[in-house]
Scaffold this motif. Structure first.
Motif, short mmCIF file in Angstrom:
data_model
loop_
_atom_site.label_atom_id
_atom_site.label_comp_id
_atom_site.label_asym_id
_atom_site.label_seq_id
_atom_site.Cartn_x
_atom_site.Cartn_y
_atom_site.Cartn_z
N VAL A 1 11.29 -23.86 -10.19
CA VAL A 1 10.28 -24.93 -11.27
C VAL A 1 9.55 -24.64 -12.27
N GLY A 2 10.54 -25.08 -13.19
CA GLY A 2 10.31 -24.01 -14.49
C GLY A 2 8.88 -25.01 -15.53
N PRO A 3 8.30 -24.75 -16.80
CA PRO A 3 7.41 -25.48 -17.54
C PRO A 3 7.24 -26.92 -17.13
N THR A 4 5.99 -26.97 -16.88
CA THR A 4 5.78 -28.77 -16.57
C THR A 4 4.31 -28.85 -16.95
N GLU B 1 10.77 -21.15 -6.31
CA GLU B 1 9.44 -20.94 -6.83
C GLU B 1 9.07 -21.17 -7.67
N ALA B 2 7.93 -21.79 -8.08
CA ALA B 2 7.72 -22.10 -9.17
C ALA B 2 6.97 -21.36 -10.21
N LEU B 3 7.06 -21.79 -11.98
CA LEU B 3 6.10 -20.73 -12.16
C LEU B 3 5.42 -21.18 -12.95
N GLY B 4 4.50 -22.05 -12.22
CA GLY B 4 3.42 -22.58 -12.92
C GLY B 4 3.50 -22.20 -14.32
#
Length: 253
Positions: free
Chosen positions: A157-160, A216-219
């Motif tokens: 899960v990328g930048p958000t 995996e969430a990049l946060g």
């Protein structure tokens, strides 16, 4: 400036990257690696930025993307189509080497998925409309049609936009709670009659409910880092005339 490709350890060995605005040729409000055809940017600059993005992530692959409409539609890709022939959808899946799947975002959540054993990958654009509408579940279902197993799928899960940056009103909260009362815990208190929405957390919950446990969430917050990421909401708050889109890409080894 060198193109920055942010990667997930969970997808090690799978060519992929979440790209921001660093390393592109666009100027003005879209300065940087703007990959959005709908941004009002110079089409030649967007094409060059997309070329650079692919070379940074999956050299030699053919980029395939869709005309994103904030839907729950996921489409399989067996061969590349031209940029002018992009179908309306918000996710892509494939089991074909040589292709690079790309989705663009500007606060919405990019999700890259892979079942490395089955040789099946996916890319999803999960804004709040798509996430609550089922775009992630649709992506997983299409991957399964190509031989993936959801218990084997890894998702990054990328930048958000982060909770601290995402203020919404009572009506927005009610849309979610009316569908699923348990979703209320993704909203925390803010100023009067407003809330802070955790889009990343909501996306993670949808993946978990769909049976994807390797996540995996990049946060990374798109709104609060203007040097690194584009943000629709930030551009709106600043009364900027337009905004760019970052691209996230995944390909088979």
């Amino acid at each position: 400036m060198t193109v920055e490709a942010i990667r997930s350890k969970l997808l090690d060995g799978i060519p992929h990257g979440f790209l921001g605005r660093r390393g592109g040729v666009s100027k003005g409000p879209c300065a940087g690696l703007n990959a959005g055809f709908g941004s009002g940017d110079d089409p030649a600059a967007v094409a060059e930025n997309r070329r650079r993005a692919v070379e940074a992530v999956a050299p030699g692959r053919r980029l395939v993307s869709v005309y994103q409409i904030h839907s729950a539609i996921a489409v399989p890709v067996s061969e590349p189509w031209g940029d002018d022939a992009r179908p309306e959808a918000d996710a892509l899946v494939t089991n074909r080497p040589g292709l690079a799947l790309g989705i663009v975002t500007a606060d919405c959540t990019p999700v890259l998925l892979a079942d490395r054993h089955a040789g099946v990958i996916g890319a999803a654009h999960a804004g709040w409309k798509g996430a609550v509408g089922g775009v992630l579940e649709a992506t997983i279902a299409e991957m399964e049609k190509l031989g993936a197993r959801r218990e084997a799928i890894a998702a990054a899960v990328g930048p958000t936009i982060a909770r601290k940056s995402y203020e919404v009103d009572e009506g927005f909260l009610r849309r979610f709670v009316d569908i699923d009362p348990s979703s209320e815990h993704f909203f925390s208190g803010g100023r009067e009659d407003h809330y802070q929405f955790d889009l990343e957390g909501f996306v993670l919950s949808r993946l978990a409910a769909a049976g994807v446990t390797k996540v995996e969430a990049l946060g990374l917050d798109t709104y609060s880092d203007p040097d690194r990421f584009y943000s629709y909401r930030r551009a709106t708050h600043r009364n900027e005339p337009n905004y760019g889109r970052q691209i996230s890409i995944i390909a088979l080894p």
